[in-house]
Design a protein around this motif. Structure first.
Motif, PDB file in Angstrom:
ATOM      1  N   LEU A  24     -32.388  -4.383  12.208  1.00  0.00           N
ATOM      2  CA  LEU A  24     -32.084  -3.849  13.639  1.00  0.00           C
ATOM      3  C   LEU A  24     -32.046  -5.004  14.448  1.00  0.00           C
ATOM      4  CD1 LEU A  24     -34.299  -0.858  13.308  1.00  0.00           C
ATOM      5  CD2 LEU A  24     -31.772  -0.764  13.610  1.00  0.00           C
ATOM      6  N   ASP A  25     -32.599  -6.075  14.293  1.00  0.00           N
ATOM      7  CA  ASP A  25     -32.512  -7.219  14.968  1.00  0.00           C
ATOM      8  C   ASP A  25     -31.139  -7.947  14.714  1.00  0.00           C
ATOM      9  OD1 ASP A  25     -34.796  -7.309  16.430  1.00  0.00           O
ATOM     10  OD2 ASP A  25     -35.762  -8.786  15.002  1.00  0.00           O
ATOM     11  N   ALA A  26     -30.698  -7.861  13.597  1.00  0.00           N
ATOM     12  CA  ALA A  26     -29.378  -8.229  13.308  1.00  0.00           C
ATOM     13  C   ALA A  26     -28.187  -7.429  13.993  1.00  0.00           C
ATOM     14  CB  ALA A  26     -29.106  -8.490  11.704  1.00  0.00           C
ATOM     15  N   VAL A  27     -28.515  -6.149  14.040  1.00  0.00           N
ATOM     16  CA  VAL A  27     -27.530  -5.202  14.408  1.00  0.00           C
ATOM     17  C   VAL A  27     -27.529  -5.369  15.915  1.00  0.00           C
ATOM     18  CG1 VAL A  27     -27.259  -2.662  15.183  1.00  0.00           C
ATOM     19  CG2 VAL A  27     -27.807  -3.438  12.719  1.00  0.00           C
ATOM     20  N   LYS A  28     -28.609  -5.756  16.620  1.00  0.00           N
ATOM     21  CA  LYS A  28     -28.821  -5.995  18.132  1.00  0.00           C
ATOM     22  C   LYS A  28     -27.785  -7.238  18.563  1.00  0.00           C
ATOM     23  CE  LYS A  28     -32.797  -4.174  20.007  1.00  0.00           C
ATOM     24  NZ  LYS A  28     -34.244  -4.003  19.439  1.00  0.00           N
ATOM     25  N   ARG A  29     -27.862  -8.229  17.702  1.00  0.00           N
ATOM     26  CA  ARG A  29     -27.096  -9.463  17.869  1.00  0.00           C
ATOM     27  C   ARG A  29     -25.649  -9.124  17.660  1.00  0.00           C
ATOM     28  NH1 ARG A  29     -31.057 -11.544  14.436  1.00  0.00           N
ATOM     29  NH2 ARG A  29     -29.623 -12.157  12.749  1.00  0.00           N
ATOM     30  N   VAL A 136     -26.697   2.109   4.300  1.00  0.00           N
ATOM     31  CA  VAL A 136     -28.161   1.956   4.887  1.00  0.00           C
ATOM     32  C   VAL A 136     -28.421   2.812   6.090  1.00  0.00           C
ATOM     33  CG1 VAL A 136     -29.723   0.108   5.560  1.00  0.00           C
ATOM     34  CG2 VAL A 136     -27.918  -0.641   4.116  1.00  0.00           C
ATOM     35  N   SER A 137     -29.442   3.620   5.865  1.00  0.00           N
ATOM     36  CA  SER A 137     -29.840   4.471   6.892  1.00  0.00           C
ATOM     37  C   SER A 137     -31.164   4.071   7.875  1.00  0.00           C
ATOM     38  CB  SER A 137     -30.167   5.977   6.225  1.00  0.00           C
ATOM     39  OG  SER A 137     -28.905   6.530   5.986  1.00  0.00           O
ATOM     40  N   LEU A 138     -31.095   4.067   8.986  1.00  0.00           N
ATOM     41  CA  LEU A 138     -32.116   3.555   9.848  1.00  0.00           C
ATOM     42  C   LEU A 138     -32.396   4.631  10.976  1.00  0.00           C
ATOM     43  CD1 LEU A 138     -31.322  -0.282   9.786  1.00  0.00           C
ATOM     44  CD2 LEU A 138     -33.412   0.877   8.728  1.00  0.00           C
ATOM     45  N   SER A 186     -37.747  11.402  17.681  1.00  0.00           N
ATOM     46  CA  SER A 186     -37.772  10.111  18.143  1.00  0.00           C
ATOM     47  C   SER A 186     -38.115   9.263  16.980  1.00  0.00           C
ATOM     48  CB  SER A 186     -39.125  10.254  19.142  1.00  0.00           C
ATOM     49  OG  SER A 186     -40.220  10.675  18.726  1.00  0.00           O
ATOM     50  N   HIS A 187     -37.742   8.081  17.319  1.00  0.00           N
ATOM     51  CA  HIS A 187     -37.986   7.023  16.308  1.00  0.00           C
ATOM     52  C   HIS A 187     -38.355   5.673  16.990  1.00  0.00           C
ATOM     53  CE1 HIS A 187     -37.777   4.220  12.987  1.00  0.00           C
ATOM     54  NE2 HIS A 187     -38.061   5.142  12.169  1.00  0.00           N
ATOM     55  N   PRO A 188     -39.445   4.849  16.884  1.00  0.00           N
ATOM     56  CA  PRO A 188     -39.720   3.844  17.573  1.00  0.00           C
ATOM     57  C   PRO A 188     -38.811   2.784  17.415  1.00  0.00           C
ATOM     58  CG  PRO A 188     -41.124   4.201  15.701  1.00  0.00           C
ATOM     59  CD  PRO A 188     -40.273   5.436  15.705  1.00  0.00           C
ATOM     60  N   LEU A 189     -38.019   2.401  16.371  1.00  0.00           N
ATOM     61  CA  LEU A 189     -37.317   1.370  16.337  1.00  0.00           C
ATOM     62  C   LEU A 189     -35.869   1.568  16.620  1.00  0.00           C
ATOM     63  CD1 LEU A 189     -38.484  -0.279  12.896  1.00  0.00           C
ATOM     64  CD2 LEU A 189     -39.216  -0.523  14.953  1.00  0.00           C
ATOM     65  N   THR A 190     -35.442   2.709  16.936  1.00  0.00           N
ATOM     66  CA  THR A 190     -33.960   2.815  17.250  1.00  0.00           C
ATOM     67  C   THR A 190     -33.629   3.746  18.272  1.00  0.00           C
ATOM     68  OG1 THR A 190     -33.731   4.830  15.852  1.00  0.00           O
ATOM     69  CG2 THR A 190     -33.527   3.023  14.606  1.00  0.00           C
ATOM     70  N   ASP A 191     -34.293   3.682  19.499  1.00  0.00           N
ATOM     71  CA  ASP A 191     -34.038   4.461  20.636  1.00  0.00           C
ATOM     72  C   ASP A 191     -33.598   5.808  20.271  1.00  0.00           C
ATOM     73  OD1 ASP A 191     -34.511   2.172  22.217  1.00  0.00           O
ATOM     74  OD2 ASP A 191     -32.187   1.416  22.021  1.00  0.00           O
ATOM     75  N   ASP A 192     -34.458   6.323  19.326  1.00  0.00           N
ATOM     76  CA  ASP A 192     -34.107   7.802  19.182  1.00  0.00           C
ATOM     77  C   ASP A 192     -32.653   8.132  18.696  1.00  0.00           C
ATOM     78  OD1 ASP A 192     -36.527   8.077  20.028  1.00  0.00           O
ATOM     79  OD2 ASP A 192     -36.339   9.071  21.619  1.00  0.00           O
ATOM     80  N   CYS A 193     -31.941   7.267  17.780  1.00  0.00           N
ATOM     81  CA  CYS A 193     -30.876   7.634  17.371  1.00  0.00           C
ATOM     82  C   CYS A 193     -30.793   7.310  15.737  1.00  0.00           C
ATOM     83  CB  CYS A 193     -29.537   7.153  18.042  1.00  0.00           C
ATOM     84  SG  CYS A 193     -29.826   5.297  18.037  1.00  0.00           S
ATOM     85  N   ARG A 194     -29.728   7.603  14.970  1.00  0.00           N
ATOM     86  CA  ARG A 194     -29.800   7.146  13.733  1.00  0.00           C
ATOM     87  C   ARG A 194     -28.637   6.102  13.659  1.00  0.00           C
ATOM     88  NH1 ARG A 194     -26.103   8.691   9.299  1.00  0.00           N
ATOM     89  NH2 ARG A 194     -27.127   8.045   7.258  1.00  0.00           N
ATOM     90  N   ILE A 195     -28.881   4.856  12.978  1.00  0.00           N
ATOM     91  CA  ILE A 195     -27.869   3.886  12.589  1.00  0.00           C
ATOM     92  C   ILE A 195     -27.626   3.763  11.381  1.00  0.00           C
ATOM     93  CG2 ILE A 195     -27.748   1.196  12.828  1.00  0.00           C
ATOM     94  CD1 ILE A 195     -27.861   2.339  15.483  1.00  0.00           C
ATOM     95  N   ASN A 196     -26.418   3.927  10.870  1.00  0.00           N
ATOM     96  CA  ASN A 196     -26.186   3.671   9.392  1.00  0.00           C
ATOM     97  C   ASN A 196     -25.168   2.459   9.616  1.00  0.00           C
ATOM     98  OD1 ASN A 196     -23.518   4.424   7.287  1.00  0.00           O
ATOM     99  ND2 ASN A 196     -25.605   5.155   6.539  1.00  0.00           N
TER     100      ASN A 196
END
Ligand code: MD5
Ligand code: FE
Length: 203
Positions: A24-29, A136-138, A186-196
């Motif tokens: 998720l840090d890599a996604v943020k970059r 990959v699902s997060l 709610s998910h603590p790492l993804t601002d309450d969304c799903r990242i794929n």
């Protein structure tokens, strides 16, 4: 653990869990250079899923059609490089599913907010369908709709959870698939969304 969803589709439960924060840090970059945007389909509909890309090629859609492009038309610059942690994760997952030496040139990053969905479709904008796709699902869970080779075929429903990785190869590569409307949560790492993230060898 690893389970077969069908012939040539392998679900690696929790395969990415141990490195979720690094991914998720890599996604943020990536998103800092190439922000999420909701693209338009050739038919003129705005997708509910927001997308961006990293790597040499990015999947895009607009009124002209679906395709892979080296340049982000929002910035006029190439897509951000694929972070090593992402490339490595994709290669290890493919290997665990029996595909040695998978080197993706495209990573599409999908963001689903509650209510967002992806209707049944096939992935066929890539050159070589012999290459697998690693997904990959997060974040929030989603109901994955897994159909057959014809749009009319009945779709199985499979929950995909934070950290799950699926490798699609062989005959599974061209099956119809989609994501049911995302439920609130709610998910603590993804601002309450799903990242794929989907890793592909597009060219
Ligand atoms: C998602 N994304 O969860 C999915 C994960 C997309 C897309 O569908 O195109 O961005 S990839 C699921 C997939 C890929 C290739 C084949 C099959 C499923 N399949 O045969 O079911 O956002
Ligand atoms: Fe797809």
């Amino acid at each position: 653990g690893s389970e077969a969803l069908c012939a040539d589709a392998v679900l690696l439960r929790g395969f990415a869990s141990a490195e979720d924060k690094a991914v998720l840090d890599a996604v943020k970059r990536v998103v800092a250079d190439a922000p999420f945007r909701r693209m338009t389909t050739p038919g003129g509909f705005r997708m509910s899923v927001a997308m961006t890309n990293c790597g040499p090629l990015g999947w895009v859609t607009d009124r002209r059609g679906y395709r892979y492009a080296a340049v982000d038309s929002d910035s006029g610059k190439p897509w951000p490089a694929m972070p090593q942690v992402l490339q490595s994760l994709a290669g290890r997952a493919a290997e665990a599913a029996g595909f040695a030496d998978f080197v993706p040139d495209a990573c599409l990053i999908n963001r689903y907010e509650p209510g967002a969905r992806m209707s049944l479709h096939q992935d066929k904008d890539e050159q070589d369908f012999g290459q697998p796709i690693v997904s990959v699902s997060l974040g929030l869970p989603a109901v994955f709709l897994f159909g057959g080779l014809r749009r009319e075929d009945k779709a199985l429903r499979v929950q995909l959870l934070h950290g799950d990785v699926v490798v699609w190869g062989g005959t599974a590569r061209l099956r119809y698939h989609g994501i049911a409307p995302l439920k609130n949560g709610s998910h603590p790492l993804t601002d309450d969304c799903r990242i794929n993230l989907t890793f592909r060898k597009a060219a």
